[in-house]
Write a protein that holds these residues in place. Structure first.
Motif, PDB file in Angstrom:
ATOM      1  N   UNK A  80       8.235   3.422   2.770  1.00 15.47           N
ATOM      2  CA  UNK A  80       7.668   4.779   2.741  1.00 15.47           C
ATOM      3  C   UNK A  80       8.713   5.792   2.295  1.00 15.47           C
ATOM      4  N   UNK A  81       9.919   5.666   2.826  1.00 17.26           N
ATOM      5  CA  UNK A  81      10.992   6.590   2.446  1.00 17.26           C
ATOM      6  C   UNK A  81      11.293   6.490   0.961  1.00 17.26           C
TER       7      UNK A  81
ATOM      8  N   UNK B 100      12.708  13.551   3.463  1.00 15.61           N
ATOM      9  CA  UNK B 100      11.828  12.419   3.747  1.00 15.61           C
ATOM     10  C   UNK B 100      12.197  11.757   5.071  1.00 15.61           C
ATOM     11  N   UNK B 101      13.495  11.730   5.382  1.00 17.58           N
ATOM     12  CA  UNK B 101      13.945  11.137   6.645  1.00 17.58           C
ATOM     13  C   UNK B 101      13.378  11.912   7.832  1.00 17.58           C
ATOM     14  N   UNK B 102      13.417  13.240   7.741  1.00 15.66           N
ATOM     15  CA  UNK B 102      12.894  14.067   8.832  1.00 15.66           C
ATOM     16  C   UNK B 102      11.376  13.936   8.954  1.00 15.66           C
ATOM     17  N   UNK B 103      10.702  13.842   7.807  1.00 14.86           N
ATOM     18  CA  UNK B 103       9.247  13.664   7.826  1.00 14.86           C
ATOM     19  C   UNK B 103       8.891  12.360   8.526  1.00 14.86           C
ATOM     20  N   UNK B 104       9.593  11.283   8.183  1.00 16.95           N
ATOM     21  CA  UNK B 104       9.300   9.979   8.782  1.00 16.95           C
ATOM     22  C   UNK B 104       9.725   9.932  10.247  1.00 16.95           C
ATOM     23  N   UNK B 105      10.751  10.679  10.611  1.00 16.98           N
ATOM     24  CA  UNK B 105      11.124  10.755  12.024  1.00 16.98           C
ATOM     25  C   UNK B 105       9.987  11.367  12.838  1.00 16.98           C
ATOM     26  N   UNK B 106       9.375  12.407  12.289  1.00 21.38           N
ATOM     27  CA  UNK B 106       8.242  13.049  12.966  1.00 21.38           C
ATOM     28  C   UNK B 106       7.046  12.104  13.061  1.00 21.38           C
ATOM     29  N   UNK B 107       6.813  11.320  12.009  1.00 23.94           N
ATOM     30  CA  UNK B 107       5.651  10.430  11.976  1.00 23.94           C
ATOM     31  C   UNK B 107       5.836   9.236  12.899  1.00 23.94           C
ATOM     32  N   UNK B 108       7.042   8.638  12.858  1.00 24.94           N
ATOM     33  CA  UNK B 108       7.252   7.362  13.553  1.00 24.94           C
ATOM     34  C   UNK B 108       7.887   7.497  14.928  1.00 24.94           C
ATOM     35  N   UNK B 109       8.655   8.568  15.166  1.00 23.76           N
ATOM     36  CA  UNK B 109       9.371   8.696  16.425  1.00 23.76           C
ATOM     37  C   UNK B 109      10.724   8.010  16.421  1.00 23.76           C
ATOM     38  N   UNK B 110      11.080   7.311  15.338  1.00 20.94           N
ATOM     39  CA  UNK B 110      12.387   6.665  15.234  1.00 20.94           C
ATOM     40  C   UNK B 110      13.459   7.692  14.858  1.00 20.94           C
ATOM     41  N   UNK B 111      14.683   7.418  15.276  1.00 15.44           N
ATOM     42  CA  UNK B 111      15.794   8.310  14.989  1.00 15.44           C
ATOM     43  C   UNK B 111      16.243   8.150  13.536  1.00 15.44           C
ATOM     44  N   UNK B 112      16.820   9.218  12.931  1.00 19.62           N
ATOM     45  CA  UNK B 112      17.259   9.166  11.530  1.00 19.62           C
ATOM     46  C   UNK B 112      18.180   7.999  11.181  1.00 19.62           C
ATOM     47  N   UNK B 113      19.169   7.619  12.031  1.00 17.53           N
ATOM     48  CA  UNK B 113      20.027   6.486  11.644  1.00 17.53           C
ATOM     49  C   UNK B 113      19.251   5.202  11.371  1.00 17.53           C
TER      50      UNK B 113
ATOM     51  N   UNK C  88       0.847  -1.196   0.000  1.00 21.54           N
ATOM     52  CA  UNK C  88       0.000   0.000   0.000  1.00 21.54           C
ATOM     53  C   UNK C  88       0.884   1.249   0.000  1.00 21.54           C
ATOM     54  N   UNK C  89       2.018   1.195   0.716  1.00 16.87           N
ATOM     55  CA  UNK C  89       2.932   2.338   0.724  1.00 16.87           C
ATOM     56  C   UNK C  89       3.355   2.713  -0.694  1.00 16.87           C
ATOM     57  N   UNK C  90       3.756   1.705  -1.470  1.00 19.42           N
ATOM     58  CA  UNK C  90       4.261   1.959  -2.818  1.00 19.42           C
ATOM     59  C   UNK C  90       3.149   2.437  -3.740  1.00 19.42           C
ATOM     60  N   UNK C  91       2.026   1.733  -3.738  1.00 25.18           N
ATOM     61  CA  UNK C  91       0.937   2.077  -4.658  1.00 25.18           C
ATOM     62  C   UNK C  91       0.303   3.406  -4.260  1.00 25.18           C
ATOM     63  N   UNK C  92       0.077   3.611  -2.966  1.00 19.75           N
ATOM     64  CA  UNK C  92      -0.545   4.858  -2.517  1.00 19.75           C
ATOM     65  C   UNK C  92       0.367   6.051  -2.807  1.00 19.75           C
ATOM     66  N   UNK C  93       1.671   5.894  -2.580  1.00 17.05           N
ATOM     67  CA  UNK C  93       2.603   6.986  -2.892  1.00 17.05           C
ATOM     68  C   UNK C  93       2.640   7.261  -4.392  1.00 17.05           C
ATOM     69  N   UNK C  94       2.573   6.204  -5.212  1.00 13.12           N
ATOM     70  CA  UNK C  94       2.574   6.386  -6.667  1.00 13.12           C
ATOM     71  C   UNK C  94       1.339   7.156  -7.112  1.00 13.12           C
ATOM     72  N   UNK C  95       0.194   6.803  -6.555  1.00 13.10           N
ATOM     73  CA  UNK C  95      -1.050   7.479  -6.930  1.00 13.10           C
ATOM     74  C   UNK C  95      -1.067   8.914  -6.430  1.00 13.10           C
ATOM     75  N   UNK C  96      -0.642   9.113  -5.176  1.00  9.63           N
ATOM     76  CA  UNK C  96      -0.661  10.470  -4.638  1.00  9.63           C
ATOM     77  C   UNK C  96       0.375  11.349  -5.332  1.00  9.63           C
ATOM     78  N   UNK C  97       1.508  10.726  -5.737  1.00 10.73           N
ATOM     79  CA  UNK C  97       2.522  11.489  -6.469  1.00 10.73           C
ATOM     80  C   UNK C  97       1.968  12.029  -7.774  1.00 10.73           C
ATOM     81  N   UNK C  98       1.028  11.291  -8.371  1.00  7.78           N
ATOM     82  CA  UNK C  98       0.443  11.700  -9.647  1.00  7.78           C
ATOM     83  C   UNK C  98      -0.536  12.858  -9.504  1.00  7.78           C
ATOM     84  N   UNK C  99      -0.778  13.299  -8.265  1.00  3.42           N
ATOM     85  CA  UNK C  99      -1.692  14.429  -8.085  1.00  3.42           C
ATOM     86  C   UNK C  99      -1.128  15.485  -7.140  1.00  3.42           C
TER      87      UNK C  99
END
Length: 444
Positions: free
Chosen positions: A156-157, A395-408, A112-123
């Motif tokens: 997602x990244x 994208x790394x910073x965005x996902x850090x905010x979403x997930x709470x995981x550190x960039x490394x 879903x990550x790949x397909x949803x990102x592909x579709x959303x990227x198209x808009x």
């Protein structure tokens, strides 16, 4: 005063990075670098004209010529379209609409990550917006259902970077304006490479899950044919908007600017369809679109001024002659440029990378026999890489905010997708006809 053009170019690069590292805005840094370049260069001007007069003339002309473009008017419209959609429930609808159709593939809802990102990227046209919008919904849902968090974040990244390649793309609009290349053809040329990357990402997910089934939960969601048909209603508005924006361009019925206007109208209809068309969302979307568009245009104006200065003082000509003197093969030249972009991607955002390097790199690439249309797609993929490289990978910073995981941790999980992007870039370099396939069909 510096007379040697190569020494002057090194000085300009040092000045530019010093200004950027100081925290000065990118647009100001570009303008300041251009002014310093003019002051350092030994210019033979008539007694009646001072160097400051020439700087003023170049600055005014470059800013006007770079921004006085009808094609560039598509940029704020696509930004506005993405901002409107960002404030709707479109990502939730994509999750619920895609889940029944992807549950039978190894990896199941991770796709879903790949397909949803592909579709959303198209808009949307933006990598950061794609990653943030899709990630806010899918990551939490996948984690709650027991899917591996590392693979969910990595996919997602990787897939979030497709916001730059799958049209409409803000980077492609900027490249088209600066390189005098058809934006419509750039849009069409990005479709096949974008789908190639998406398939590679899904293929990697399948490979990982087949090697280690514990990456997905033991229980399997079951969906009936009726569930799948009902899910189509959630995907339909997105597909309709994609067809509205890209269908007109591909059929030759609309220009990218006209398609962008239709996209804004379509986004308003989608927001109304989801019952989220209200004054609060609209005002936030318009304000965010103005801020983003102004920032991008200021960077473009600064890059255009620096480009004229580079040409005026002879740096571009000297660099072209220097690289030509190295007698590099075309592939070796592209490798050098790819390494340069990888290094720049660790320090700059994608838009800045393109506008800063294009005035110097594009003439060299064209002289080596590469087509500007192909190089536009190649450059976009290099920009995609910058989204998941430290330390400025947005994208790394965005996902850090979403997930709470550190960039490394996020960087480790996204590394396989980084490699896949490099592989696709290499394939497109060896087989450039892949990029030209759809644009050639459109011309016929």
């Amino acid at each position: 005063m510096i007379e040697d053009p190569l020494l002057l170019s090194a000085a300009l690069v040092a000045v530019m990075f010093a200004l950027l590292l100081s925290g000065l805005w990118i647009g100001f840094s570009l303008f300041a670098t251009g002014v310093i370049g003019m002051l350092l260069h030994k210019t033979n001007l008539p007694p009646t004209i001072s160097v400051w007069d020439r700087i003023g003339d170049l600055m005014a002309n470059s800013a006007w010529n770079s921004l006085n473009s009808w094609a560039l008017s598509a940029l704020p419209l696509f930004v506005l379209m993405g901002e409107i959609l960002y404030r709707t429930a479109i990502s939730k609808k994509l999750m619920s609409g895609l889940a029944p159709w992807l549950s039978f593939i190894p990896g199941r809802l991770l796709h879903v990550n790949v397909v949803a990102c592909s579709l959303f990227a198209a808009i949307s046209g933006s990598s950061a917006a794609t990653t943030a919008t899709v990630g806010k919904i899918t990551y939490r849902e996948l984690a709650a259902r027991g899917y591996d968090k590392g693979l969910a974040l990595g996919s997602l990244a990787g897939a979030g970077t497709l916001g730059f390649l799958i049209p409409p793309s803000l980077i492609m609009i900027i490249y088209g304006v600066l390189a005098d290349t058809s934006i419509g053809q750039l849009f069409i040329a990005g479709i096949v490479p974008g789908l190639m990357i998406a398939l590679c990402f899904s293929g990697w997910i399948v490979f990982r899950v087949l090697l280690n089934p514990s990456l997905t939960p033991r229980y399997r969601e079951s969906y009936t044919a009726a569930d799948r048909m009902a899910a189509v209603r959630d995907i339909l508005p997105v597909v309709a908007l994609i067809l509205l924006v890209l269908g007109g361009i591909y059929a030759g019925l609309t220009t990218p600017t006209e398609a962008a206007a239709l996209g804004v109208l379509g986004a308003l209809c989608v927001a109304a369809w989801f019952r989220e068309l209200n004054w609060k969302n609209l005002s936030e979307a318009f304000l965010a679109a103005v801020k983003t568009s102004t920032m991008i245009c200021f960077i473009i104006a600064g890059a255009a001024f620096l480009s004229q200065v580079v040409g005026f003082i002879g740096v571009a000509r000297a660099l072209s002659s220097f690289i030509a003197g190295l007698e590099l093969s075309p592939y070796a030249l592209i490798l050098v440029i790819a390494i340069m972009y990888a290094i720049l991607g660790m320090m700059l955002d994608g838009i800045s990378m393109v506008v800063m390097t294009l005035p110097i790199v594009l003439p060299i690439v064209v002289q080596a026999g590469f087509d500007p249309l192909w190089f536009g797609i190649f450059a976009v993929i290099m920009v995609e890489l910058s989204q998941i490289t430290p330390p400025v990978g947005f994208s790394i910073f965005v996902l850090q905010h979403i997930s709470g995981h550190e960039p490394p941790f996020i960087l480790r999980q996204s590394f396989p997708f980084f490699v896949l992007l490099l592989v696709v870039a290499a394939v497109l370099t060896v087989f450039p006809q892949i990029v030209h396939f759809l644009p050639d069909q459109m011309i016929r």
